[in-house]
Design a protein around this motif. Structure first.
Motif, PDB file in Angstrom:
ATOM      1  N   LEU A 134      -1.154  10.772   3.052  1.00  0.00           N
ATOM      2  CA  LEU A 134      -2.100   9.684   3.300  1.00  0.00           C
ATOM      3  C   LEU A 134      -1.472   8.317   3.068  1.00  0.00           C
ATOM      4  CD1 LEU A 134      -5.399  11.152   1.799  1.00  0.00           C
ATOM      5  CD2 LEU A 134      -4.738  10.967   4.206  1.00  0.00           C
ATOM      6  N   ASP A 135      -0.508   8.253   2.186  1.00  0.00           N
ATOM      7  CA  ASP A 135       0.186   6.984   1.952  1.00  0.00           C
ATOM      8  C   ASP A 135       0.995   6.540   3.164  1.00  0.00           C
ATOM      9  OD1 ASP A 135      -0.770   6.560  -0.599  1.00  0.00           O
ATOM     10  OD2 ASP A 135       0.946   7.504  -1.593  1.00  0.00           O
ATOM     11  N   LYS A 136       1.286   7.483   4.067  1.00  0.00           N
ATOM     12  CA  LYS A 136       2.107   7.171   5.236  1.00  0.00           C
ATOM     13  C   LYS A 136       1.287   6.964   6.510  1.00  0.00           C
ATOM     14  CE  LYS A 136       6.346   9.505   3.723  1.00  0.00           C
ATOM     15  NZ  LYS A 136       7.197   8.304   3.849  1.00  0.00           N
ATOM     16  N   VAL A 137      -0.026   7.236   6.453  1.00  0.00           N
ATOM     17  CA  VAL A 137      -0.863   7.152   7.648  1.00  0.00           C
ATOM     18  C   VAL A 137      -1.298   5.709   7.900  1.00  0.00           C
ATOM     19  CG1 VAL A 137      -3.049   7.839   8.700  1.00  0.00           C
ATOM     20  CG2 VAL A 137      -1.688   9.515   7.432  1.00  0.00           C
ATOM     21  N   GLN A 138      -1.251   5.329   9.163  1.00  0.00           N
ATOM     22  CA  GLN A 138      -1.816   4.037   9.568  1.00  0.00           C
ATOM     23  C   GLN A 138      -3.017   4.312  10.472  1.00  0.00           C
ATOM     24  OE1 GLN A 138       0.320   1.223  12.341  1.00  0.00           O
ATOM     25  NE2 GLN A 138       0.232  -0.138  10.566  1.00  0.00           N
ATOM     26  N   PHE A 139      -4.108   3.599  10.219  1.00  0.00           N
ATOM     27  CA  PHE A 139      -5.339   3.744  10.988  1.00  0.00           C
ATOM     28  C   PHE A 139      -5.469   2.548  11.933  1.00  0.00           C
ATOM     29  CE2 PHE A 139      -5.820   5.710   6.836  1.00  0.00           C
ATOM     30  CZ  PHE A 139      -6.327   6.960   7.132  1.00  0.00           C
ATOM     31  N   ILE A 140      -5.796   2.836  13.188  1.00  0.00           N
ATOM     32  CA  ILE A 140      -5.991   1.779  14.182  1.00  0.00           C
ATOM     33  C   ILE A 140      -7.378   1.953  14.786  1.00  0.00           C
ATOM     34  CG2 ILE A 140      -5.180   0.750  16.341  1.00  0.00           C
ATOM     35  CD1 ILE A 140      -2.811   3.061  14.622  1.00  0.00           C
ATOM     36  N   VAL A 141      -8.235   0.951  14.636  1.00  0.00           N
ATOM     37  CA  VAL A 141      -9.576   0.990  15.211  1.00  0.00           C
ATOM     38  C   VAL A 141      -9.551   0.211  16.518  1.00  0.00           C
ATOM     39  CG1 VAL A 141     -12.008   0.405  14.889  1.00  0.00           C
ATOM     40  CG2 VAL A 141     -10.644   1.181  12.934  1.00  0.00           C
ATOM     41  N   ASP A 142      -9.887   0.861  17.603  1.00  0.00           N
ATOM     42  CA  ASP A 142      -9.873   0.227  18.921  1.00  0.00           C
ATOM     43  C   ASP A 142     -10.866  -0.929  18.966  1.00  0.00           C
ATOM     44  OD1 ASP A 142      -9.560  -0.154  21.742  1.00  0.00           O
ATOM     45  OD2 ASP A 142     -11.408   0.988  22.025  1.00  0.00           O
ATOM     46  N   ASP A 143     -10.404  -2.076  19.449  1.00  0.00           N
ATOM     47  CA  ASP A 143     -11.281  -3.242  19.574  1.00  0.00           C
ATOM     48  C   ASP A 143     -11.104  -3.937  20.913  1.00  0.00           C
ATOM     49  OD1 ASP A 143      -8.753  -4.228  19.191  1.00  0.00           O
ATOM     50  OD2 ASP A 143      -9.257  -5.573  17.531  1.00  0.00           O
ATOM     51  N   THR A 164     -18.900   2.853   5.949  1.00  0.00           N
ATOM     52  CA  THR A 164     -18.570   3.409   4.630  1.00  0.00           C
ATOM     53  C   THR A 164     -17.064   3.599   4.447  1.00  0.00           C
ATOM     54  OG1 THR A 164     -18.780   5.690   5.433  1.00  0.00           O
ATOM     55  CG2 THR A 164     -20.776   4.640   4.549  1.00  0.00           C
ATOM     56  N   VAL A 165     -16.277   3.240   5.464  1.00  0.00           N
ATOM     57  CA  VAL A 165     -14.844   3.546   5.434  1.00  0.00           C
ATOM     58  C   VAL A 165     -14.016   2.416   4.829  1.00  0.00           C
ATOM     59  CG1 VAL A 165     -12.802   4.053   6.830  1.00  0.00           C
ATOM     60  CG2 VAL A 165     -14.991   5.134   7.386  1.00  0.00           C
ATOM     61  N   ARG A 166     -14.093   1.222   5.410  1.00  0.00           N
ATOM     62  CA  ARG A 166     -13.150   0.157   5.063  1.00  0.00           C
ATOM     63  C   ARG A 166     -13.642  -0.733   3.920  1.00  0.00           C
ATOM     64  NH1 ARG A 166     -12.286  -2.119  11.111  1.00  0.00           N
ATOM     65  NH2 ARG A 166     -14.428  -1.339  11.238  1.00  0.00           N
ATOM     66  N   ILE A 167     -12.701  -1.173   3.136  1.00  0.00           N
ATOM     67  CA  ILE A 167     -12.992  -2.199   2.131  1.00  0.00           C
ATOM     68  C   ILE A 167     -13.166  -3.541   2.841  1.00  0.00           C
ATOM     69  CG2 ILE A 167     -12.071  -3.464   0.141  1.00  0.00           C
ATOM     70  CD1 ILE A 167     -10.561  -0.866  -0.616  1.00  0.00           C
ATOM     71  N   ASP A 168     -12.202  -3.883   3.690  1.00  0.00           N
ATOM     72  CA  ASP A 168     -12.264  -5.111   4.483  1.00  0.00           C
ATOM     73  C   ASP A 168     -12.498  -4.717   5.930  1.00  0.00           C
ATOM     74  OD1 ASP A 168     -11.914  -7.457   5.871  1.00  0.00           O
ATOM     75  OD2 ASP A 168     -10.016  -8.013   4.911  1.00  0.00           O
ATOM     76  N   ASN A 169     -13.725  -4.903   6.409  1.00  0.00           N
ATOM     77  CA  ASN A 169     -14.085  -4.484   7.759  1.00  0.00           C
ATOM     78  C   ASN A 169     -13.449  -5.332   8.853  1.00  0.00           C
ATOM     79  OD1 ASN A 169     -15.849  -2.162   7.419  1.00  0.00           O
ATOM     80  ND2 ASN A 169     -17.266  -3.570   6.423  1.00  0.00           N
ATOM     81  N   SER A 170     -12.832  -6.435   8.480  1.00  0.00           N
ATOM     82  CA  SER A 170     -12.190  -7.289   9.483  1.00  0.00           C
ATOM     83  C   SER A 170     -10.826  -6.743   9.903  1.00  0.00           C
ATOM     84  CB  SER A 170     -12.030  -8.710   8.952  1.00  0.00           C
ATOM     85  OG  SER A 170     -11.074  -8.760   7.907  1.00  0.00           O
ATOM     86  N   LEU A 171     -10.293  -5.789   9.135  1.00  0.00           N
ATOM     87  CA  LEU A 171      -8.977  -5.223   9.444  1.00  0.00           C
ATOM     88  C   LEU A 171      -9.130  -4.012  10.359  1.00  0.00           C
ATOM     89  CD1 LEU A 171      -7.215  -5.372   5.949  1.00  0.00           C
ATOM     90  CD2 LEU A 171      -7.032  -6.996   7.841  1.00  0.00           C
ATOM     91  N   ASN A 172      -8.600  -4.111  11.561  1.00  0.00           N
ATOM     92  CA  ASN A 172      -8.643  -2.992  12.502  1.00  0.00           C
ATOM     93  C   ASN A 172      -7.367  -2.167  12.500  1.00  0.00           C
ATOM     94  OD1 ASN A 172     -11.274  -3.365  13.401  1.00  0.00           O
ATOM     95  ND2 ASN A 172     -10.650  -4.837  14.970  1.00  0.00           N
ATOM     96  N   ILE A 173      -6.355  -2.641  11.809  1.00  0.00           N
ATOM     97  CA  ILE A 173      -5.134  -1.879  11.579  1.00  0.00           C
ATOM     98  C   ILE A 173      -4.901  -1.897  10.076  1.00  0.00           C
ATOM     99  CG2 ILE A 173      -2.659  -1.690  12.030  1.00  0.00           C
ATOM    100  CD1 ILE A 173      -3.123  -3.180  14.656  1.00  0.00           C
ATOM    101  N   PHE A 174      -4.907  -0.722   9.447  1.00  0.00           N
ATOM    102  CA  PHE A 174      -4.870  -0.700   7.988  1.00  0.00           C
ATOM    103  C   PHE A 174      -4.337   0.644   7.500  1.00  0.00           C
ATOM    104  CE2 PHE A 174      -8.979   0.699   9.513  1.00  0.00           C
ATOM    105  CZ  PHE A 174      -9.282   1.815   8.751  1.00  0.00           C
TER     106      PHE A 174
END
Length: 341
Positions: free
Chosen positions: A154-163, A103-113
């Motif tokens: 929030l405009d300055k936060v970067q999210f990194i999903v471990d893969d 339910t989080v990402r628009i593009d689930n292929s992006l792990n850094i966004f």
């Protein structure tokens, strides 16, 4: 300008792996990784990268849950938000995640966004979580928070999903030179040793409620590791010895003893200085590991050769691109030879 340390944490075993993954992500997987030298543990946040002069800060919070909801992610942002509101300037705000719900990402292929890749409904839930967690924390003046401030943050936060697996993070230090990459078990053991050293920093004195005036003052409390320490650890595990141990490598003795005794100390110091330059030169990291792979493979293939014979068989391209001269390179060959045989 002042910064007060609040809510420092003791080791959370379930999160230790992700804190180390976050560290090695900072060290090796960013375009600006070469700018990060110190990794400050449990001081500003779970982890904060810092440049050599202690002026530039990469602030990072890690969360190991594999399926974080938008609201849970918002709650995890609270320490980053605290630092955003502080008088110190943090250059980057990073949230390292074990995984997120669909339910989080628009593009689930992006792990850094960034927030632009978060679904509008998820953004609402994320803000809700951040508001709730801010209200529960004594170190945030909840009444003074505004919607505009949260949106700016929030405009300055970067999210990194471990893969990646722990072994992948260790391989990244070696610049993927296949000839020197240990087996999976050894890679995991190296990762665990980095994790344990990182965790041990949390037990060096009590920093809760300490006030500092500049970010570099955090280094006075030794809650940090350096990229150089980690490189030494990894190289040492591959060659089964600390490359900077005192004393003369056995394989180098005959070379050293050809020089006048009064020169021995200077020769050894010069050799160690050259090794230090080669190992810690971030602009030639790939070249160093390529040369090391070349040395390692020649030694393994020619176990009876002395260091002069090994020297002659090295790839001239890697030799010429290194920070060694002939004598210091033979010294490094000796260290590797004594370690792997």
């Amino acid at each position: 300008m002042a910064y007060k340390v609040t809510s420092s944490e003791r080791l959370r075993p379930s999160g230790a792996e992700y804190e180390t993954k976050a560290l090695l992500y900072l060290m090796n997987f960013r375009n600006d990784s070469n700018d990060i030298y110190f990794f400050v543990v449990d001081f500003f946040n779970d982890l904060t990268g810092m440049d050599r002069m202690g002026n530039k800060l990469w602030d990072m919070q890690s969360k190991g849950a594999k399926n974080s909801s938008p609201k849970a992610i918002g709650k995890e942002l609270v320490t980053l938000f605290k630092n955003y509101r502080s008088e110190l300037e943090f250059n980057y705000y990073l949230l390292f995640l074990g995984g997120v719900s669909n339910t989080v990402r628009i593009d689930n292929s992006l792990n850094i966004f960034d927030i632009s890749n978060v679904k509008p409904e998820a953004v609402k839930k994320l803000k809700e979580g951040l508001w709730e967690e801010s209200k529960d924390k004594t170190y945030i003046d909840y009444e003074s928070i505004t919607d505009e401030e949260i949106e700016g943050f929030l405009d300055k936060v970067q999210f990194i999903v471990d893969d990646k697996e722990p072994s992948d993070y260790v391989k990244s230090i070696l610049k993927i030179h296949s000839g020197i990459i240990p087996d999976e078990q050894s890679l995991v053991a190296i990762f665990n040793e980095i994790r344990d050293q990182q965790s041990s920093k949390k037990n060096i004195g009590v920093v809760e409620n300490i006030t500092i005036e500049t970010s570099s003052e955090a280094l006075d409390y030794y809650h940090h590791m350096t990229s150089n320490e980690i490189k030494i650890l990894v190289l040492g595990r591959i060659i089964n010895r600390n490359p900077f141990d005192k004393g003369v490598p056995l394989s180098f003795s005959s070379t050293l003893h050809k020089a006048p005794p009064e020169k021995w100390k200077t020769i050894l110091e010069d050799c160690q200085l050259a090794l230090s330059r080669a190992l810690f030169n971030k602009n030639r990291a790939g070249e160093f590991w390529a040369l090391f792979e070349n040395i390692y493979s020649v030694i393994v293939s020619n176990p009876l050769d002395d260091i002069n014979s090994i020297f002659k068989k090295l790839n001239l391209l890697w030799v010429e691109q290194s920070d060694f001269d002939a004598i210091s390179l033979k010294y490094f060959i000796s260290i590797v030879k004594d370690g792997v045989q």
